[in-house]
Design an enzyme around this catalytic site. Structure first.
Site, short mmCIF file in Angstrom:
data_model
loop_
_atom_site.label_atom_id
_atom_site.label_comp_id
_atom_site.label_asym_id
_atom_site.label_seq_id
_atom_site.Cartn_x
_atom_site.Cartn_y
_atom_site.Cartn_z
N ASP A 3 19.92 -64.99 60.49
CA ASP A 3 19.29 -64.00 59.67
C ASP A 3 20.04 -63.96 58.20
O ASP A 3 21.47 -63.94 58.41
CB ASP A 3 18.91 -62.65 60.29
CG ASP A 3 18.19 -61.89 59.14
OD1 ASP A 3 17.34 -62.18 58.68
OD2 ASP A 3 18.86 -60.81 59.13
N ASP A 5 19.58 -61.55 55.18
CA ASP A 5 19.59 -60.19 54.61
C ASP A 5 20.21 -59.43 55.56
O ASP A 5 19.67 -59.00 56.56
CB ASP A 5 18.37 -59.47 54.06
CG ASP A 5 18.48 -58.84 52.98
OD1 ASP A 5 19.81 -58.33 52.58
OD2 ASP A 5 17.68 -58.81 52.10
MG LIG Z 1 18.23 -58.93 58.28
#
Ligand SMILES: [Mg+2]
Length: 260
Positions: A3, A5
């Site tokens: 992932d 962010d």
């Molecule tokens: Mg995230």
């Protein structure tokens, strides 16, 4: 499966250890994921480049591209899509050869739609009531931003759902669809992958549900959330790291012990 962010950066700020982590990650196949339907893979590559990191565009899987791929592989394949979402999502759906329409659609696709209107709600409800597929990029009702909480794709999904009394197919994390596409991009079955994320619900629970090993980093949404303090609860990750430097050190040691 990584992932972005809250793992690699927060907003426009690179998180500590980004470059060392990506340098190490290149030793194995990796894919970068985002549930943000307002960005293209090119936007993600450009953002990382602003932080001094080079990543090839095919190594990025956005939820908009995943949604377009999902629609292209659906049977029967939809031909007319009403997209309540960003230019990036519209571009991805159109790129799958599906016509973009404002009414009488055979699929209604909902992402983060900052231009959402009552008129669009009317047409979305009409199309779904007439039999259109109902597809969402994510079900997150709110998003955490630097300005505080704002409504997410899930808020619009809920408005439509309240009218049609049906739930959409969700493509983004924690849905299996996103993880299966990511794993297939790596050429690996999900149980041979590690999912790295900052969100227990979407990254960790979703990754675990498809059989991936999971690693939680406490640098993103989990930072300061009391539920994460003892790493307890229903979505227990296999591994927990304060941030990228600790994750990098762990992977370097375990990969040295078990070469690819
Ligand atoms: Mg995230």
């Amino acid at each position: 499966m990584i992932d972005m962010d809250g793992v690699l950066y927060r907003g426009e700020r690179a998180l500590p250890g980004l470059h060392e982590f990506l340098a190490l990650a290149r030793a194995r196949p990796f894919v970068l994921l985002t549930n943000n339907s307002t960005v293209t893979a090119g936007d993600c590559v450009a953002k990382l480049r602003r932080m001094g990191a080079e990543v090839p565009e095919p190594a990025v899987l956005t939820v908009s591209d995943a949604t377009a791929r999902y629609l292209a592989s659906a049977r029967p394949t939809p031909r007319r899509a009403m997209v309540l979402g960003s230019p990036a999502l519209r571009q991805a759906v159109a790129g799958a050869g599906i016509e973009l329409v404002r009414a009488a659609a055979d699929v209604v696709v909902v992402g983060l739609d900052t231009g959402f209107s009552y008129g669009a709600l009317v047409e979305a409800v009409r199309s779904i009531t007439a039999g259109a597929m109902f597809v969402a990029t994510s079900l997150d009702a709110v998003l955490l931003t630097e300005e505080g909480i704002v409504p997410g794709a899930g808020a619009v999904v809920a408005a439509i759902g309240a009218c049609v009394r049906a739930a959409p197919v969700c493509v983004g994390k924690p849905s299996a669809a996103m993880f299966e596409m990511a794993a297939s991009a790596l050429g690996l079955p999900p149980p041979e992958t590690l999912m790295v994320g900052d969100n227990l619900e979407s990254d960790i629970a979703g990754g675990a549900a498809v059989g991936a090993r999971t690693a939680l980093v406490l640098s993103g949404i989990a930072a300061g959330d009391a539920r994460y303090a003892g790493y307890a609860g229903e979505h227990r990750p296999d591994l927990v790291f304060a941030g990228l430097p600790e994750l990098t050190a762990f992977l370097a040691a375990s990969w040295a012990a078990t070469p690819a």
